[in-house]
Design an enzyme around this catalytic site. Structure first.
Site, PDB file in Angstrom:
ATOM      1  CD  GLU A 154      -6.898   2.223  -8.651  1.00  0.00           C
ATOM      2  OE1 GLU A 154      -5.639   1.744  -8.643  1.00  0.00           O
ATOM      3  OE2 GLU A 154      -7.808   2.412  -7.751  1.00  0.00           O
ATOM      4  CB  CYS A 200      -3.187   2.592  -1.439  1.00  0.00           C
ATOM      5  SG  CYS A 200      -3.394   0.704  -1.102  1.00  0.00           S
ATOM      6  CE1 TYR A 228     -10.946  -3.837  -6.782  1.00  0.00           C
ATOM      7  CE2 TYR A 228     -10.790  -1.773  -6.208  1.00  0.00           C
ATOM      8  CZ  TYR A 228     -11.385  -2.949  -5.963  1.00  0.00           C
ATOM      9  OH  TYR A 228     -12.263  -3.005  -5.053  1.00  0.00           O
ATOM     10  CE  LYS A 279      -4.834   4.222  -6.157  1.00  0.00           C
ATOM     11  NZ  LYS A 279      -5.242   2.933  -5.989  1.00  0.00           N
ATOM     12  CG  HIS A 333     -27.857  23.617  -3.786  1.00  0.00           C
ATOM     13  ND1 HIS A 333     -27.989  22.365  -4.698  1.00  0.00           N
ATOM     14  CD2 HIS A 333     -27.963  24.821  -4.327  1.00  0.00           C
ATOM     15  CE1 HIS A 333     -28.231  23.443  -5.715  1.00  0.00           C
ATOM     16  NE2 HIS A 333     -28.077  24.495  -5.555  1.00  0.00           N
ATOM     17  CD  GLU A 380     -27.769  19.587  -4.134  1.00  0.00           C
ATOM     18  OE1 GLU A 380     -28.691  19.924  -3.062  1.00  0.00           O
ATOM     19  OE2 GLU A 380     -27.150  20.223  -4.677  1.00  0.00           O
ATOM     20  CB  CYS A 394      -1.036   0.049   1.226  1.00  0.00           C
ATOM     21  SG  CYS A 394      -1.999   1.455   1.429  1.00  0.00           S
TER      22      CYS A 394
HETATM   23  P1  NDP Z   1      -7.783  -7.837 -10.209  1.00  0.00           P
HETATM   24  O1  NDP Z   1      -8.060  -9.354  -9.615  1.00  0.00           O
HETATM   25  O2  NDP Z   1      -8.710  -6.742  -9.607  1.00  0.00           O
HETATM   26  O3  NDP Z   1      -8.087  -8.057 -11.673  1.00  0.00           O
HETATM   27  C1  NDP Z   1      -7.069  -8.898 -12.506  1.00  0.00           C
HETATM   28  C2  NDP Z   1      -7.562  -8.803 -13.920  1.00  0.00           C
HETATM   29  O4  NDP Z   1      -6.583  -9.462 -14.907  1.00  0.00           O
HETATM   30  C3  NDP Z   1      -8.930  -9.119 -14.306  1.00  0.00           C
HETATM   31  O5  NDP Z   1      -9.538  -8.328 -15.118  1.00  0.00           O
HETATM   32  C4  NDP Z   1      -8.493 -10.444 -14.739  1.00  0.00           C
HETATM   33  O6  NDP Z   1      -9.666 -10.994 -15.797  1.00  0.00           O
HETATM   34  C5  NDP Z   1      -7.210 -10.161 -15.756  1.00  0.00           C
HETATM   35  N1  NDP Z   1      -6.616 -11.457 -15.583  1.00  0.00           N
HETATM   36  C6  NDP Z   1      -6.181 -12.605 -14.662  1.00  0.00           C
HETATM   37  N2  NDP Z   1      -5.374 -13.141 -15.259  1.00  0.00           N
HETATM   38  C7  NDP Z   1      -4.959 -13.097 -16.631  1.00  0.00           C
HETATM   39  C8  NDP Z   1      -4.500 -13.574 -17.512  1.00  0.00           C
HETATM   40  N3  NDP Z   1      -3.741 -14.764 -17.391  1.00  0.00           N
HETATM   41  N4  NDP Z   1      -4.475 -13.288 -18.873  1.00  0.00           N
HETATM   42  C9  NDP Z   1      -5.161 -12.077 -19.059  1.00  0.00           C
HETATM   43  N5  NDP Z   1      -5.826 -11.468 -18.099  1.00  0.00           N
HETATM   44  C10 NDP Z   1      -5.950 -11.663 -16.661  1.00  0.00           C
HETATM   45  O7  NDP Z   1      -6.485  -7.597  -9.923  1.00  0.00           O
HETATM   46  P2  NDP Z   1      -5.415  -6.376 -10.117  1.00  0.00           P
HETATM   47  O8  NDP Z   1      -3.949  -6.671 -10.444  1.00  0.00           O
HETATM   48  O9  NDP Z   1      -6.160  -5.358 -10.599  1.00  0.00           O
HETATM   49  O10 NDP Z   1      -5.246  -5.685  -8.701  1.00  0.00           O
HETATM   50  C11 NDP Z   1      -5.102  -6.974  -7.603  1.00  0.00           C
HETATM   51  C12 NDP Z   1      -5.848  -6.412  -6.381  1.00  0.00           C
HETATM   52  O11 NDP Z   1      -5.352  -5.129  -5.757  1.00  0.00           O
HETATM   53  C13 NDP Z   1      -7.382  -5.985  -6.630  1.00  0.00           C
HETATM   54  O12 NDP Z   1      -8.259  -6.954  -6.772  1.00  0.00           O
HETATM   55  C14 NDP Z   1      -7.843  -4.912  -5.677  1.00  0.00           C
HETATM   56  O13 NDP Z   1      -8.128  -5.913  -4.333  1.00  0.00           O
HETATM   57  C15 NDP Z   1      -6.398  -4.657  -5.014  1.00  0.00           C
HETATM   58  N6  NDP Z   1      -6.282  -3.113  -5.285  1.00  0.00           N
HETATM   59  C16 NDP Z   1      -7.263  -2.225  -4.979  1.00  0.00           C
HETATM   60  C17 NDP Z   1      -6.905  -0.837  -5.243  1.00  0.00           C
HETATM   61  C18 NDP Z   1      -7.853   0.157  -4.612  1.00  0.00           C
HETATM   62  O14 NDP Z   1      -8.640  -0.336  -3.629  1.00  0.00           O
HETATM   63  N7  NDP Z   1      -8.366   1.018  -5.376  1.00  0.00           N
HETATM   64  C19 NDP Z   1      -6.188  -0.378  -6.237  1.00  0.00           C
HETATM   65  C20 NDP Z   1      -5.400  -1.588  -6.727  1.00  0.00           C
HETATM   66  C21 NDP Z   1      -5.405  -2.816  -6.468  1.00  0.00           C
HETATM   67  P3  NDP Z   1     -11.146 -11.673 -15.314  1.00  0.00           P
HETATM   68  O15 NDP Z   1     -11.978 -10.346 -14.695  1.00  0.00           O
HETATM   69  O16 NDP Z   1     -11.482 -12.004 -16.434  1.00  0.00           O
HETATM   70  O17 NDP Z   1     -10.669 -12.727 -14.556  1.00  0.00           O
END
Ligand code: NDP
Length: 449
Positions: free
Chosen positions: A180, A47, A176, A50, A434, A439, A42
């Protein structure tokens, strides 16, 4: 048997630090081992940096929009090393803050890798330490899909420290991190493509929110390609080329794999302590965060649940209070709000509309879309979406979703109301502020569905 510590924490990320500090404050003798950086993902590669990048990436639009408000926009040029290095300085300051927090609480910090030797014994950089209880809070690490040329790709870890800012960026994934960083790269001036393997990104979020975000992100100029699987990345004369299964070839200076994060358990020696892991490498825990070995606990990303800092912190608090204050706490995951700092932001609490409809047959959906007031002058075609989900039988507000500026700030407040059991009548009785976007949440009168 006499142990060196009452609690030994492996990993000084968000969850581990909180559990260590709280346990020490409750009188326990606590040590924490960290091999990389205080504050974990984080603070160092998640976080915090980012969000700083998100702020930085918005100035381009702000400069352009300022003209409608009578300003002569400066000739805007972006200098990546300034943002990168200012960010790094702030992270280093936070590393120091974390060190002081732990020191101040009386927690022993051991800056070395920790591995289990046995159920109560841990090797920390060559020394053996014993503890009555151990907390595994080792977090997670970005996945690199096993495609040809994966070694040419970066993950979010490297994105924070790039030597040069890319002119063209390809982002793989639809979660995410992908959305982002798409906003960050695009906003800072890179030609950005986001390639997602499924029909619509942000799986798990409300369907209306997903579609709305796709439209807005496209409008900002990101080249969004769904149903697109990258199968190979190769180096070329002028950068990298991402080849898709459908035969497209997309040139880029960086290819960021944002394809999820895996629990960090490899090489931890868990087997020597008898701790089981699941197929994904996560440590399964019970409702009190105990692994199959009752005195060995695990929290945060490593248990395979929601990978969110506030969740890890809440879990760490439970472990500390349950162990050293005789309580029996657990986290209520149903009410966890979350924000995605794509542009515009998503803020969300409670189930999606589809999930809520299954649980509440008399679901009422209140919905509003509008142009943010700021853009009445700028003419920018950005829209905001707000949704309120109400159980028609009880009148309870069960969920709120928003896409728009500061959605996370707004939904955090709504999450308090929803946690407290607020009804739609409470929302209706609440006087608005407002003129704000927020709101709108207290002036929604007619159910859309
Ligand atoms: P996520 O699990 O959110 O998303 C992973 C993405 O990668 C999905 O769209 C998934 O597709 C795709 N994917 C997975 N494996 C493959 C593959 N082999 N080939 C192609 N695409 C693939 O992971 P992130 O890496 O984005 O983030 C990790 C975690 O970190 C998040 O889930 C979140 O909990 C946390 N995070 C939180 C944030 C916040 O609170 N603002 C900011 C950043 C991260 P599919 O959907 O089809 O499975």
């Amino acid at each position: 048997m006499q142990f060196d510590y009452d609690l030994f924490v492996i990993g000084a990320g968000s969850g581990g630090v909180r559990a260590a500090r709280m346990s020490a404050a409750l009188g326990a003798r606590v040590a924490v081992a960290e091999e990389r950086y205080l504050g974990g993902t984080c603070v160092n590669v998640g976080c915090v940096p980012k969000k700083l990048f998100v702020y930085g990436s918005h100035y381009g639009e702000d400069f352009a929009d300022s003209a409608a408000y009578g300003w002569t926009p400066p000739p805007a040029a972006f200098h990546w090393p300034t943002l990168r290095d200012n960010k790094t300085r702030e992270i280093e300051r936070l590393n120091g803050v974390y060190r002081n927090l732990l020191d101040g609480a009386g927690v022993t910090i051991m800056e070395a890798r920790a591995t289990f030797i046995g159920p109560h014994a841990i090797d920390v950089g060559g020394a053996t330490v014993t503890a009555a209880n151990v907390l595994v809070a080792t977090g997670s690490w970005p996945n690199l899909p096993p495609i040809v040329g994966a070694e040419h790709c970066i993950t979010s870890n490297e994105a924070f420290y790039l030597d040069a800012f890319p002119e063209r960026a390809v982002i793989v994934g639809g979660g995410y991190v992908a959305v982002e960083f798409a906003g960050i790269f695009q906003g800072l001036g890179a030609e950005t493509s986001l390639l997602y393997r499924g029909p619509l990104f942000l799986r798990g979020f409300d369907a209306g929110i997903r579609q709305f975000v796709a439209d807005e992100v496209r409008r900002k100029g990101v080249d969004l390609r769904f149903n697109t699987q990258v199968e190979r990345v190769e180096r070329s004369a002028n950068g990298l080329v991402a080849h898709t299964q459908a035969g497209e070839a997309i040139e880029a200076d960086v290819v960021l794999q944002a394809t999820g994060r895996a629990p960090n358990t490899a090489g931890l020696g868990l087997e020597r302590a008898g701790v089981q892991t699941d197929a994904a490498g996560a440590v399964p825990v019970d409702g009190r965060y105990r692994s199959n070995v009752p005195h060995i606990y695990a929290i945060g990303d490593v248990i395979g649940g929601a990978q969110l800092t506030p969740v890890a912190i809440a879990e760490g608090m439970c472990v500390a209070y349950n162990l050293f204050a005789g309580e029996s706490r657990s986290v209520d995951y149903g009410g966890v709000p979350t924000a995605v700092f794509c542009q515009p932001n998503i803020g969300t609490v409670g189930p999606t509309e589809a999930a809520a409809r299954e649980r509440h047959p008399a679901l009422q959906v209140f919905e509003s879309t509008f142009r943010p007031m700021k853009h009445t002058l700028t003419g920018r075609e950005e829209r905001t979406l707000m949704k309120l989900l109400v159980d028609g039988d009880s009148d309870r507000v069960v969920g709120a979703h928003m896409v728009g500026p500061e959605a996370g700030e707004i939904v955090q407040g709504l999450a308090v109301a929803i946690t407290a059991g607020a009804t739609k009548a409470h929302f209706d009785r609440t006087v608005g502020i407002h003129p704000t976007a927020a709101e709108e949440f207290v002036t929604m009168r007619e159910a859309a569905r």
